[in-house]
Design an enzyme around this catalytic site. Structure first.
Site, PDB file in Angstrom:
ATOM      1  N   THR A  40      -4.603 -32.122 -37.441  1.00  0.00           N
ATOM      2  CA  THR A  40      -4.063 -33.487 -37.429  1.00  0.00           C
ATOM      3  C   THR A  40      -3.737 -33.845 -35.982  1.00  0.00           C
ATOM      4  OG1 THR A  40      -1.858 -32.587 -37.924  1.00  0.00           O
ATOM      5  CG2 THR A  40      -3.130 -33.432 -39.768  1.00  0.00           C
ATOM      6  N   LYS A  90       8.139 -28.362 -41.066  1.00  0.00           N
ATOM      7  CA  LYS A  90       7.274 -27.992 -39.942  1.00  0.00           C
ATOM      8  C   LYS A  90       7.554 -28.837 -38.705  1.00  0.00           C
ATOM      9  CE  LYS A  90       4.124 -25.994 -37.571  1.00  0.00           C
ATOM     10  NZ  LYS A  90       2.702 -25.915 -37.890  1.00  0.00           N
ATOM     11  N   THR A 128      -0.106 -29.898 -40.593  1.00  0.00           N
ATOM     12  CA  THR A 128       1.133 -30.548 -40.167  1.00  0.00           C
ATOM     13  C   THR A 128       0.947 -32.056 -40.233  1.00  0.00           C
ATOM     14  OG1 THR A 128       1.577 -28.702 -38.665  1.00  0.00           O
ATOM     15  CG2 THR A 128       2.834 -30.728 -38.325  1.00  0.00           C
ATOM     16  N   CYS A 179       0.551 -29.759 -30.607  1.00  0.00           N
ATOM     17  CA  CYS A 179       1.567 -29.754 -31.666  1.00  0.00           C
ATOM     18  C   CYS A 179       2.860 -30.436 -31.262  1.00  0.00           C
ATOM     19  CB  CYS A 179       1.851 -28.320 -32.110  1.00  0.00           C
ATOM     20  SG  CYS A 179       0.448 -27.528 -32.924  1.00  0.00           S
ATOM     21  N   ASP A 205     -16.590 -25.986 -44.621  1.00  0.00           N
ATOM     22  CA  ASP A 205     -16.428 -26.843 -43.448  1.00  0.00           C
ATOM     23  C   ASP A 205     -17.644 -27.733 -43.310  1.00  0.00           C
ATOM     24  OD1 ASP A 205     -16.409 -27.539 -40.395  1.00  0.00           O
ATOM     25  OD2 ASP A 205     -14.468 -26.608 -40.741  1.00  0.00           O
TER      26      ASP A 205
END
Length: 243
Positions: free
Chosen positions: A63, A182, A99, A238, A8
């Site tokens: 995302t 998804k 996603t 989401c 990361d």
């Protein structure tokens, strides 16, 4: 049983993980992290060169929705691929789990050919629920892989061998279908929430009880009772983006 390196850009987060501290709470995750760190199989770093000997590279970045737009912000996914690709060894596989809007994987695959043509790209969407990520990872209700070769599928089957032995359903798809699975799942869940809220409005006018109505239709296995609780609607990072 695999050797795993977590990478990361956030040095503070990596420092936390190295000593077994988590930047968020997930039931059972701290114990799992501590055990795997002690085994020596799990390490963390900010150096992408540490991935040079890996056979598979999973992209597991967010995302988020773009500010002031309905679109997804693909900055982190693109950056992850750009950072991994120069170090990935020939024959390895980069696997997206984020996603993304349909077409993203094909675009990233074209970019990967420019940077490192000896590496393949696959897409393996995750279906994790908040608070149940460990359960959903170790005992998922299905595994979906978007691949462009039998070799890529074989590599992923090696990763998920224990789950396949436990007869978890395996779905092979092309890249666009894997991306769409998804967002289709999230859109369907959003639809159930919106539907029961619309029924709640009808119940208010008609003098009905939406909780009894939801229980009654939820017994139908074609409908199911999950996500049929009337309320304020849906939010978070989401569903609003994925519909």
């Amino acid at each position: 049983g695999f050797t795993v390196v977590g990478i990361d850009l956030d040095a503070e987060k990596i420092a936390q993980l190295k000593v077994g501290d988590l930047p968020f709470y997930e039931p059972g995750l701290k114990e799992l992290l501590t055990r795997e760190l002690a085994s020596g199989r799990l390490t963390f770093t900010t150096d992408f060169a540490a991935a040079k000997d890996c056979d598979l590279h999973f992209i597991c970045v967010g995302t988020p929705q773009q500010v002031g737009s309905l679109a997804a912000d693909l900055t982190y996914v693109t950056s992850a691929l750009e950072s991994i690709a120069p170090h990935a060894k020939a024959g390895s596989l980069i696997v997206g789990k984020s996603t993304v809007p349909v077409g993203t994987a094909d675009r990233l695959r074209e970019r990967l050919v420019e940077i490192n043509p000896g590496v393949e790209l696959a897409w393996n969407p995750e279906f994790l629920r908040e608070g149940f990520a460990i359960e959903d990872t170790l005992r998922p209700n299905r595994i979906v892989v978007g691949v462009t070769s039998d070799r890529a599928e074989a590599l992923l089957k090696e990763v998920y061998a224990k789950l396949l032995a436990a007869e978890v359903p395996w779905v092979r798809a092309d890249l666009p279908t894997a991306e769409l699975v998804k967002v289709a799942a999230n859109s369907f869940l959003a639809t159930k929430i919106s539907f029961i809220n619309a029924m709640a409005e009808i119940c208010e006018v008609a003098g009905g009880d939406v909780t009894v109505l939801a229980r009654a239709i939820g017994y139908d296995p074609r409908i199911g009772s999950r996500f049929l609780q009337a309320g304020i609607g849906f939010g978070g990072g989401c569903l609003p983006k994925d519909i």
